[in-house]
Design a protein around this motif. Structure first.
Motif, PDB file in Angstrom:
ATOM      1  N   VAL A 129      16.751  -7.712  -4.454  1.00 48.53           N
ATOM      2  CA  VAL A 129      15.669  -7.247  -5.328  1.00 48.53           C
ATOM      3  C   VAL A 129      15.746  -5.726  -5.425  1.00 48.53           C
ATOM      4  N   LEU A 130      15.674  -5.207  -6.643  1.00 47.72           N
ATOM      5  CA  LEU A 130      15.676  -3.767  -6.864  1.00 47.72           C
ATOM      6  C   LEU A 130      14.386  -3.164  -6.322  1.00 47.72           C
ATOM      7  N   VAL A 131      14.412  -1.867  -6.002  1.00 43.70           N
ATOM      8  CA  VAL A 131      13.233  -1.204  -5.438  1.00 43.70           C
ATOM      9  C   VAL A 131      12.817  -0.026  -6.313  1.00 43.70           C
ATOM     10  N   ASP A 132      11.550   0.005  -6.678  1.00 46.29           N
ATOM     11  CA  ASP A 132      10.918   1.142  -7.327  1.00 46.29           C
ATOM     12  C   ASP A 132      10.127   1.833  -6.216  1.00 46.29           C
ATOM     13  N   ASP A 133      10.639   2.936  -5.714  1.00 43.65           N
ATOM     14  CA  ASP A 133      10.035   3.585  -4.555  1.00 43.65           C
ATOM     15  C   ASP A 133       8.887   4.500  -4.982  1.00 43.65           C
ATOM     16  N   LEU A 134       7.712   3.896  -5.197  1.00 42.07           N
ATOM     17  CA  LEU A 134       6.524   4.652  -5.596  1.00 42.07           C
ATOM     18  C   LEU A 134       6.089   5.625  -4.505  1.00 42.07           C
ATOM     19  N   TYR A 135       6.272   5.224  -3.260  1.00 44.82           N
ATOM     20  CA  TYR A 135       5.919   6.106  -2.141  1.00 44.82           C
ATOM     21  C   TYR A 135       6.701   7.416  -2.257  1.00 44.82           C
ATOM     22  N   ALA A 136       7.993   7.315  -2.481  1.00 41.99           N
ATOM     23  CA  ALA A 136       8.841   8.508  -2.604  1.00 41.99           C
ATOM     24  C   ALA A 136       8.505   9.306  -3.860  1.00 41.99           C
ATOM     25  N   ALA A 137       8.158   8.612  -4.937  1.00 45.88           N
ATOM     26  CA  ALA A 137       7.834   9.297  -6.193  1.00 45.88           C
ATOM     27  C   ALA A 137       6.643  10.229  -6.024  1.00 45.88           C
ATOM     28  N   LEU A 138       5.751   9.907  -5.126  1.00 44.46           N
ATOM     29  CA  LEU A 138       4.534  10.694  -4.898  1.00 44.46           C
ATOM     30  C   LEU A 138       4.636  11.673  -3.741  1.00 44.46           C
ATOM     31  N   GLU A 139       5.550  11.412  -2.839  1.00 47.22           N
ATOM     32  CA  GLU A 139       5.552  12.065  -1.532  1.00 47.22           C
ATOM     33  C   GLU A 139       5.412  13.596  -1.576  1.00 47.22           C
ATOM     34  N   ALA A 140       6.169  14.279  -2.404  1.00 49.95           N
ATOM     35  CA  ALA A 140       6.150  15.743  -2.413  1.00 49.95           C
ATOM     36  C   ALA A 140       4.825  16.317  -2.908  1.00 49.95           C
ATOM     37  N   ARG A 141       4.096  15.535  -3.714  1.00 42.23           N
ATOM     38  CA  ARG A 141       2.860  16.054  -4.315  1.00 42.23           C
ATOM     39  C   ARG A 141       1.646  15.171  -4.037  1.00 42.23           C
ATOM     40  N   VAL A 142       1.744  14.307  -3.050  1.00 43.65           N
ATOM     41  CA  VAL A 142       0.687  13.317  -2.835  1.00 43.65           C
ATOM     42  C   VAL A 142      -0.683  13.959  -2.634  1.00 43.65           C
ATOM     43  N   SER A 143      -0.756  15.087  -1.972  1.00 41.55           N
ATOM     44  CA  SER A 143      -2.066  15.704  -1.720  1.00 41.55           C
ATOM     45  C   SER A 143      -2.757  16.144  -3.003  1.00 41.55           C
ATOM     46  N   GLU A 144      -2.005  16.455  -4.037  1.00 47.04           N
ATOM     47  CA  GLU A 144      -2.625  16.826  -5.312  1.00 47.04           C
ATOM     48  C   GLU A 144      -2.767  15.642  -6.269  1.00 47.04           C
ATOM     49  N   LEU A 145      -2.002  14.580  -6.058  1.00 52.94           N
ATOM     50  CA  LEU A 145      -2.001  13.443  -6.978  1.00 52.94           C
ATOM     51  C   LEU A 145      -2.911  12.298  -6.549  1.00 52.94           C
ATOM     52  N   GLN A 146      -3.303  12.290  -5.286  1.00 47.81           N
ATOM     53  CA  GLN A 146      -4.140  11.213  -4.761  1.00 47.81           C
ATOM     54  C   GLN A 146      -5.563  11.710  -4.556  1.00 47.81           C
ATOM     55  N   LYS A 147      -6.509  10.855  -4.848  1.00 49.08           N
ATOM     56  CA  LYS A 147      -7.918  11.209  -4.628  1.00 49.08           C
ATOM     57  C   LYS A 147      -8.163  11.336  -3.125  1.00 49.08           C
ATOM     58  N   PRO A 148      -9.046  12.246  -2.718  1.00 50.91           N
ATOM     59  CA  PRO A 148      -9.300  12.450  -1.281  1.00 50.91           C
ATOM     60  C   PRO A 148      -9.837  11.181  -0.595  1.00 50.91           C
TER      61      PRO A 148
END
Length: 176
Positions: A129-148
């Protein structure tokens, strides 16, 4: 130019997107979601609802006051069964990794998503199964892209996730 028709589970009246929930619920409902359609690509994810802690009233609680919806072992079994069912469609399968659990997110423990992603990645690799790594897509900017203190994302965060999903689906459409 139209590249694909995108479908997602909807509520009974077909007006609102349906929250698919945890992997056990997905197993119960997958046949209805698939229907009789022919699928070229199926992009899917379970995890955030599996790793949450609930009390007897199904309310979010800390681990010491409740029970996890699915242990990582139960999650693994459910994913194996879910993937086996999806493989029967003949579609190219793409699993999306579980996104970050921030500190203070109700009913969840930061870091559990890493364990669940590791488990899921092993299942996906074993099944091609192919993987779409959403965790990695956000990792560098997660603090600004995720709600507190929340597993949900800002509008910009949702755009980053959509771009990752879109790219992985486009790549999957190239597969025979």
């Amino acid at each position: 130019r139209k590249e694909a028709n995108i479908f997602r589970p909807m509520d009974r009246d077909g007006k609102k997107p349906f929250n698919c929930g945890d992997s056990a619920r997905g197993l119960d409902l997958v046949d209805g979601w698939l229907g009789t359609n022919r699928w070229r690509v199926i992009h899917f994810n379970f995890g955030l609802h599996d790793l949450k802690y609930l009390d007897e009233k199904k309310q979010y609680v800390s681990p010491d006051k409740g029970k996890q919806v699915a242990t990582s072992e139960a999650y693994e079994k459910n994913l194996r069964d879910f993937v086996a069912r999806l493989k029967k469609t003949g579609a190219v399968l793409v699993w999306a990794s579980t996104t970050q659990v921030p500190e203070g997110s109700p009913g969840r423990v930061k870091g559990d998503e890493v364990v669940y992603n590791k488990t899921a990645k092993r299942v996906m690799e074993e099944n091609g199964v192919l993987v779409d790594d959403l965790y990695a897509a956000l990792e560098a900017r997660v603090s600004e892209l995720q709600k507190p203190n929340n597993v949900h994302f800002t509008e910009e965060g949702s755009k980053v996730l959509a771009a990752s999903a879109s790219l992985s689906i486009r790549e999957a459409l190239k597969k025979p």
